[in-house]
Design an enzyme around this catalytic site. Sequence first.
Site, PDB file in Angstrom:
ATOM      1  N   ASP A  31       0.849  -1.191   0.000  1.00 13.84           N
ATOM      2  CA  ASP A  31       0.000   0.000   0.000  1.00 13.84           C
ATOM      3  C   ASP A  31       0.885   1.242   0.000  1.00 13.84           C
ATOM      4  O   ASP A  31       1.869   1.322   0.738  1.00 13.84           O
ATOM      5  CB  ASP A  31      -0.927  -0.015   1.221  1.00 13.84           C
ATOM      6  CG  ASP A  31      -2.078   0.953   1.061  1.00 13.84           C
ATOM      7  OD1 ASP A  31      -3.230   0.491   0.912  1.00 13.84           O
ATOM      8  OD2 ASP A  31      -1.837   2.184   1.080  1.00 13.84           O
ATOM      9  N   ILE A  32       0.535   2.218  -0.808  1.00 15.73           N
ATOM     10  CA  ILE A  32       1.338   3.441  -0.937  1.00 15.73           C
ATOM     11  C   ILE A  32       1.290   4.284   0.337  1.00 15.73           C
ATOM     12  O   ILE A  32       2.196   5.086   0.584  1.00 15.73           O
ATOM     13  CB  ILE A  32       0.866   4.258  -2.169  1.00 15.73           C
ATOM     14  CG1 ILE A  32       1.959   5.174  -2.674  1.00 15.73           C
ATOM     15  CG2 ILE A  32      -0.426   5.012  -1.892  1.00 15.73           C
ATOM     16  CD1 ILE A  32       1.688   5.753  -4.050  1.00 15.73           C
ATOM     17  N   ASN A  86     -13.093  -3.360   2.149  1.00 17.44           N
ATOM     18  CA  ASN A  86     -14.063  -2.289   2.337  1.00 17.44           C
ATOM     19  C   ASN A  86     -15.033  -2.298   1.169  1.00 17.44           C
ATOM     20  O   ASN A  86     -14.629  -2.462   0.009  1.00 17.44           O
ATOM     21  CB  ASN A  86     -13.354  -0.930   2.413  1.00 17.44           C
ATOM     22  CG  ASN A  86     -12.488  -0.807   3.659  1.00 17.44           C
ATOM     23  OD1 ASN A  86     -12.865  -1.270   4.733  1.00 17.44           O
ATOM     24  ND2 ASN A  86     -11.324  -0.180   3.523  1.00 17.44           N
ATOM     25  N   GLY A  92     -15.301   3.131   3.870  1.00 16.89           N
ATOM     26  CA  GLY A  92     -13.901   3.471   3.662  1.00 16.89           C
ATOM     27  C   GLY A  92     -13.341   3.071   2.315  1.00 16.89           C
ATOM     28  O   GLY A  92     -12.134   3.198   2.089  1.00 16.89           O
ATOM     29  N   GLN A  93     -14.191   2.577   1.416  1.00 16.08           N
ATOM     30  CA  GLN A  93     -13.664   2.206   0.097  1.00 16.08           C
ATOM     31  C   GLN A  93     -13.390   3.457  -0.726  1.00 16.08           C
ATOM     32  O   GLN A  93     -14.287   4.296  -0.904  1.00 16.08           O
ATOM     33  CB  GLN A  93     -14.643   1.285  -0.653  1.00 16.08           C
ATOM     34  CG  GLN A  93     -14.036   0.733  -1.946  1.00 16.08           C
ATOM     35  CD  GLN A  93     -14.962  -0.222  -2.698  1.00 16.08           C
ATOM     36  OE1 GLN A  93     -16.115  -0.418  -2.312  1.00 16.08           O
ATOM     37  NE2 GLN A  93     -14.456  -0.794  -3.774  1.00 16.08           N
ATOM     38  N   HIS A  99     -10.189  -5.039  -3.604  1.00 12.13           N
ATOM     39  CA  HIS A  99      -8.850  -5.272  -3.063  1.00 12.13           C
ATOM     40  C   HIS A  99      -8.959  -5.770  -1.642  1.00 12.13           C
ATOM     41  O   HIS A  99      -9.828  -5.355  -0.889  1.00 12.13           O
ATOM     42  CB  HIS A  99      -7.996  -4.000  -3.120  1.00 12.13           C
ATOM     43  CG  HIS A  99      -8.671  -2.783  -2.566  1.00 12.13           C
ATOM     44  ND1 HIS A  99      -9.606  -2.064  -3.292  1.00 12.13           N
ATOM     45  CD2 HIS A  99      -8.578  -2.181  -1.365  1.00 12.13           C
ATOM     46  CE1 HIS A  99     -10.035  -1.054  -2.557  1.00 12.13           C
ATOM     47  NE2 HIS A  99      -9.441  -1.111  -1.376  1.00 12.13           N
ATOM     48  N   HIS A 101      -7.003  -5.856   1.823  1.00 10.28           N
ATOM     49  CA  HIS A 101      -5.896  -5.312   2.624  1.00 10.28           C
ATOM     50  C   HIS A 101      -5.379  -6.410   3.544  1.00 10.28           C
ATOM     51  O   HIS A 101      -6.180  -7.141   4.161  1.00 10.28           O
ATOM     52  CB  HIS A 101      -6.398  -4.204   3.549  1.00 10.28           C
ATOM     53  CG  HIS A 101      -6.907  -2.962   2.888  1.00 10.28           C
ATOM     54  ND1 HIS A 101      -6.169  -1.811   2.811  1.00 10.28           N
ATOM     55  CD2 HIS A 101      -8.110  -2.673   2.319  1.00 10.28           C
ATOM     56  CE1 HIS A 101      -6.891  -0.856   2.219  1.00 10.28           C
ATOM     57  NE2 HIS A 101      -8.079  -1.357   1.911  1.00 10.28           N
TER      58      HIS A 101
HETATM   59  P1  5GP Z   1      -9.708   1.462   0.285  1.00  8.96           P
HETATM   60  O1  5GP Z   1      -9.729   2.707   1.125  1.00  8.96           O
HETATM   61  O2  5GP Z   1     -10.393   1.667  -1.052  1.00  8.96           O
HETATM   62  O3  5GP Z   1     -10.163   0.223   0.992  1.00  8.96           O
HETATM   63  O4  5GP Z   1      -8.169   1.191  -0.001  1.00  8.96           O
HETATM   64  C1  5GP Z   1      -7.483   1.729  -1.068  1.00  8.96           C
HETATM   65  C2  5GP Z   1      -6.014   1.643  -0.706  1.00  8.96           C
HETATM   66  O5  5GP Z   1      -5.261   1.814  -1.890  1.00  8.96           O
HETATM   67  C3  5GP Z   1      -5.570   2.717   0.276  1.00  8.96           C
HETATM   68  O6  5GP Z   1      -5.018   2.098   1.441  1.00  8.96           O
HETATM   69  C4  5GP Z   1      -4.541   3.512  -0.501  1.00  8.96           C
HETATM   70  O7  5GP Z   1      -3.455   3.936   0.289  1.00  8.96           O
HETATM   71  C5  5GP Z   1      -4.109   2.552  -1.578  1.00  8.96           C
HETATM   72  N1  5GP Z   1      -3.714   3.174  -2.818  1.00  8.96           N
HETATM   73  C6  5GP Z   1      -4.405   4.133  -3.503  1.00  8.96           C
HETATM   74  N2  5GP Z   1      -3.724   4.470  -4.620  1.00  8.96           N
HETATM   75  C7  5GP Z   1      -2.610   3.702  -4.639  1.00  8.96           C
HETATM   76  C8  5GP Z   1      -1.515   3.609  -5.563  1.00  8.96           C
HETATM   77  O8  5GP Z   1      -1.434   4.295  -6.585  1.00  8.96           O
HETATM   78  N3  5GP Z   1      -0.533   2.711  -5.258  1.00  8.96           N
HETATM   79  C9  5GP Z   1      -0.585   1.920  -4.149  1.00  8.96           C
HETATM   80  N4  5GP Z   1       0.430   1.083  -3.931  1.00  8.96           N
HETATM   81  N5  5GP Z   1      -1.602   1.995  -3.261  1.00  8.96           N
HETATM   82  C10 5GP Z   1      -2.593   2.877  -3.511  1.00  8.96           C
END
Ligand code: 5GP
Length: 113
Positions: A31-32, A86, A92-93, A99, A101
């Site tokens: 995760d970034i 999520n 929180g999505q 994906h 986590h």
């Molecule tokens: P969500 O909040 O949708 O469950 O999780 C999305 C996740 O994707 C977040 O934890 C966010 O930091 C990660 N993320 C978003 N854009 C990027 C990206 O360009 N590269 C990587 N490695 N992670 C990303």
Amino acid sequence: MADNCIFCKIIRGEIPAAKLFEDDELLAFRDINPAAPLHFLVIPKKHISGPAAVTTEDEQLIGRMLRIGGEIAKKEGFDDFRVVFNNGAKAGQTVFHIHMHILGGRDLNWPPG
Ligand code: 5GP
Ligand code: ZN
């Protein structure tokens, strides 16, 4: 594949990612913006918008995400970890490509916020 999906762009190699695993149907990458010392994502290469969009034809694929994710966590040296999907903005999505986590390496509260 969805043209403007950030995770489809990672799959296509248009955006770099720190990859941990890749085969013909799955990709795992760090995760970034990590929320724990271990924080990576496992995604299918098939664009599915989120958990609620999973169909019966995806069941094996989603099961593989869990197995591969657990194997990566173990390989990274973590026996204790949390698995999170999520679904929807209020949960929180932020990226609408399904994906998983995997988070570990610190104490994790329950219930999550
Ligand atoms: P969500 O909040 O949708 O469950 O999780 C999305 C996740 O994707 C977040 O934890 C966010 O930091 C990660 N993320 C978003 N854009 C990027 C990206 O360009 N590269 C990587 N490695 N992670 C990303
Ligand atoms: Zn996508």
